[in-house]
Write an enzyme that holds these catalytic residues in place. Structure first.
Site, PDB file in Angstrom:
ATOM      1  N   GLY A   1       0.988  -1.052   0.122  1.00 31.25           N
ATOM      2  CA  GLY A   1       0.080   0.129   0.167  1.00 31.25           C
ATOM      3  C   GLY A   1       0.759   1.344   0.051  1.00 31.25           C
ATOM      4  O   GLY A   1       2.075   1.274   0.338  1.00 31.25           O
TER       5      GLY A   1
ATOM      6  N   LYS B   1      -8.490 -12.390 -16.733  1.00 33.00           N
ATOM      7  CA  LYS B   1      -8.853 -13.213 -18.064  1.00 33.00           C
ATOM      8  C   LYS B   1      -8.053 -14.393 -18.746  1.00 33.00           C
ATOM      9  O   LYS B   1      -9.098 -14.825 -19.663  1.00 33.00           O
ATOM     10  CB  LYS B   1      -8.279 -11.963 -19.156  1.00 33.00           C
TER      11      LYS B   1
ATOM     12  N   GLY C   1     -18.406  -9.247 -29.003  1.00 27.80           N
ATOM     13  CA  GLY C   1     -18.045 -10.191 -29.817  1.00 27.80           C
ATOM     14  C   GLY C   1     -16.494 -10.286 -29.324  1.00 27.80           C
ATOM     15  O   GLY C   1     -15.269 -10.674 -29.748  1.00 27.80           O
ATOM     16  N   GLY C   2     -16.689  -9.616 -27.710  1.00 28.64           N
ATOM     17  CA  GLY C   2     -15.358 -10.061 -27.138  1.00 28.64           C
ATOM     18  C   GLY C   2     -15.134 -11.417 -27.256  1.00 28.64           C
ATOM     19  O   GLY C   2     -16.080 -11.872 -26.698  1.00 28.64           O
ATOM     20  N   VAL C   3     -14.304 -11.561 -25.293  1.00 25.49           N
ATOM     21  CA  VAL C   3     -13.874 -12.654 -25.922  1.00 25.49           C
ATOM     22  C   VAL C   3     -14.409 -13.200 -23.978  1.00 25.49           C
ATOM     23  O   VAL C   3     -15.696 -14.268 -23.431  1.00 25.49           O
ATOM     24  CB  VAL C   3     -12.342 -13.271 -25.075  1.00 25.49           C
ATOM     25  N   ASP C   4     -15.372 -11.467 -23.284  1.00 25.71           N
ATOM     26  CA  ASP C   4     -15.770 -12.375 -21.761  1.00 25.71           C
ATOM     27  C   ASP C   4     -17.099 -12.429 -21.913  1.00 25.71           C
ATOM     28  O   ASP C   4     -17.402 -12.929 -21.563  1.00 25.71           O
ATOM     29  CB  ASP C   4     -14.797 -10.582 -21.001  1.00 25.71           C
TER      30      ASP C   4
ATOM     31  N   HIS D   1       8.081  -7.936  -3.246  1.00 26.76           N
ATOM     32  CA  HIS D   1       7.039  -8.377  -3.822  1.00 26.76           C
ATOM     33  C   HIS D   1       7.157  -9.620  -4.200  1.00 26.76           C
ATOM     34  O   HIS D   1       7.315  -9.428  -5.601  1.00 26.76           O
ATOM     35  CB  HIS D   1       6.881  -7.846  -4.261  1.00 26.76           C
TER      36      HIS D   1
ATOM     37  N   GLU E   1       4.907 -11.605  -5.926  1.00 28.65           N
ATOM     38  CA  GLU E   1       3.581 -11.466  -6.733  1.00 28.65           C
ATOM     39  C   GLU E   1       3.505 -10.761  -8.020  1.00 28.65           C
ATOM     40  O   GLU E   1       2.736 -11.664  -9.380  1.00 28.65           O
ATOM     41  CB  GLU E   1       2.021 -10.982  -6.102  1.00 28.65           C
TER      42      GLU E   1
ATOM     43  N   CYS F   1       4.838  -6.110   2.551  1.00 23.72           N
ATOM     44  CA  CYS F   1       5.632  -4.675   2.198  1.00 23.72           C
ATOM     45  C   CYS F   1       5.243  -3.995   2.911  1.00 23.72           C
ATOM     46  O   CYS F   1       5.201  -4.877   4.076  1.00 23.72           O
ATOM     47  CB  CYS F   1       5.153  -4.447   0.765  1.00 23.72           C
ATOM     48  N   TYR F   2       4.008  -3.352   2.677  1.00 25.64           N
ATOM     49  CA  TYR F   2       2.998  -2.183   3.898  1.00 25.64           C
ATOM     50  C   TYR F   2       2.313  -3.544   4.704  1.00 25.64           C
ATOM     51  O   TYR F   2       2.394  -3.970   5.711  1.00 25.64           O
ATOM     52  CB  TYR F   2       2.263  -1.262   3.076  1.00 25.64           C
TER      53      TYR F   2
END
Length: 512
Positions: free
Chosen positions: A54, A365, A220-223, A165, A167, A81-82
């Site tokens: 943060g 995604k 028309g999108g993947v999602d 970090h 991640e 971290c924070y």
């Protein structure tokens, strides 16, 4: 209920990446604001807690803190971290400003042998404070040049903190640290798979909509395609898919979507040509936030009109995914600064008459694509280039006139054709997303013996795993040259092509 990890967000733009990494090792997790109600966090019955980074300092007034019930739960805690500094502060240790800040790559030296830090040497740091005194019961696990306590642990309580970090991709093997904490220390079973996502989503959809009819907005999108397929699996013929031609679509988008849904999915599909309506509403508008909100409102008004034609369904399916929610800073999730309003999150009108069905709302995604494949959708549909709900309006900077949108569409078609020829897009390709951007900037050029004064187009191509961070793709020069030559020669109104070499951050993937 699947075993889970609760991630508490202390304001980091990248807290969601921690969630992405935990999901990557087939573990369910949820991301909560640091001050979320106790009952909401404990409702998922977490096996442990991860505290994010943060921007604040723990000694500042009104700084985020660890809620008491988390420390009283007896569950393992990992502070990043924070989060590490907040854990130190809460348990009586000391955190002070550092004269030498650490940003970027750093080498850590293990001080105590622990599987948690196995295979970790180079890490990514991003902090201006440092721990100067550990809390009682903690021992130092690692140090760096500027951090005497780069990692710490209370082995009895199973409390751990790392100043770096794990991640981010810049920390090699960082995901192994997160996996060890979640699986070995917390004892969570890695059972989060495409099959479990589908089973859980089907149950939730059926509980939400019952026997009522449902509209699905497909762009028309993947999602939106995967969301519609998931709802269709849950309720079958109760679903009616609506495809709206906004006039802001890619080349041949309408025909491709119609074929995919009617032939591949077997779902009822209504097509609506609303291009004049959308482009008319955007006339004279150049502000990107205003454009997104206009598109969001027009979508809903169009669907409300279609709802009257099919018996006024109460529910509307949208392909909202987690990055949409985070970047719009939706109030039910993290408290990061708002980057932009997504038309299907923050751009919806307040007087909307639909209840939303969003089965992908907390998926990344790559998870969406895996679910799409598991549902049996075609590879071409699942792995097609991501496309924003607001369409080309977010890639056509400045006013979206019919002429400028057509210009952009033609240039984008050329780019995708050339990248496809070289195997640079699609499943297995290194390039995650590529598209053209049209700038409201004119420059002088020469064609034959004539002076031109036309607009510039920009190629944007990125590499990313999660679409929350991205690096620009190093496309071959000969491919870039071919695209540039074709665009300038074949597309009326463009006389210059540039290449965007900016990562995310500091930029976003889309330009608006």
């Amino acid at each position: 209920m699947l075993d889970s990890i609760a991630i508490l967000d202390f304001g980091s733009q990248y807290a969601q990446i921690i969630a992405r990494r935990i999901r990557e090792v087939n573990l369910y997790c949820e991301l909560f604001p640091w001050d979320a109600p106790q009952e909401k966090i404990l409702a998922i019955q977490p096996k442990g807690f991860i505290l994010s980074g943060g921007p604040k300092s723990v000694y500042e007034e009104n700084a985020p803190y660890i809620q008491k019930f988390i420390l009283e739960s007896g569950l393992p805690i990992l502070g990043i971290c924070y989060g590490m500094q907040a854990l130190t502060h809460a348990l009586g240790g000391k955190v002070n400003p550092s004269n030498e800040r650490e940003f970027g790559f750093a080498e850590i030296e293990s001080l105590t042998a622990t599987p948690l830090l196995a295979a970790l040497a180079q890490v990514w740091m991003s902090h201006g404070d440092k721990i100067t005194q550990l809390p009682a019961g903690f021992i130092p696990l690692a140090k760096s040049e500027n951090s005497p306590y780069a990692a710490m642990g209370n082995l009895e309580k199973r409390y751990f903190g790392v100043q770096f970090h794990p991640e981010v991709n810049h920390t090699p093997n960082g995901i192994q640290l997160l996996k060890h904490f979640a699986v070995e220390i917390c004892g969570a079973k890695p059972e989060w798979t495409s099959a479990s996502i589908i089973d859980e989503s089907v149950k939730r959809i059926q509980e939400q909509v019952g026997k009522q009819r449902v509209l699905a907005a497909v762009s028309g999108g993947v999602d939106s395609s995967v969301a519609a397929a998931l709802v269709h699996k849950a309720i079958g013929d109760q679903l009616v898919c609506v495809f709206v031609d906004t006039g802001l679509l890619r080349h041949n988008e309408g025909a491709d979507v119609a074929a995919a849904f009617r032939n591949g999915l077997g779902a009822e599909l209504i097509t609506v040509d609303a291009s004049a309506d959308f482009l008319g509403a955007l006339q004279g508008v150049v502000d990107p936030e205003q454009k997104r909100k206009i598109v969001g409102e027009r979508f809903i008004r169009t669907f409300e009109e279609q709802a009257k034609q099919v018996g006024l369904p109460k529910f509307l399916v949208q392909g909202t995914i987690y990055p949409d929610v985070v970047e719009s800073s939706a109030p039910d999730r993290n408290k990061a600064d708002k980057i932009k309003t997504h038309h299907n999150v923050g751009g919806l009108p307040k007087d909307m008459k639909f209840e939303l069905v969003e089965p992908l709302r907390y998926l990344f995604k790559d998870e969406v694509r895996l679910v799409g494949e598991a549902l049996g959708l075609s590879e071409n549909l699942v792995w097609r280039q991501p496309f924003p709900g607001p369409g080309l309006t977010v890639r056509c900077l400045g006013e979206c006139t019919p002429e400028r949108v057509a210009r952009l569409r033609a240039a984008d078609k050329i780019l995708l054709e050339e990248l496809a020829k070289e195997g640079l897009i699609g499943k297995g390709a290194k390039t995650s997303q590529a598209f053209m951007v049209l700038l409201p900037v004119k420059s002088v050029g020469v064609m034959g013996d004539y002076r031109t004064y036309q607009e510039a187009a920009v190629i944007r191509a990125v590499l990313t795993d999660d679409f929350m961070t991205a690096d620009w793709a190093r496309l071959p020069y000969d491919v870039l040259a071919k695209v540039s030559s074709r665009v300038v020669n074949e597309v009326d109104g463009i006389n210059r092509v540039a290449y965007d070499v900016t990562s995310k951050p500091p930029a976003t993937i889309e330009w608006e």
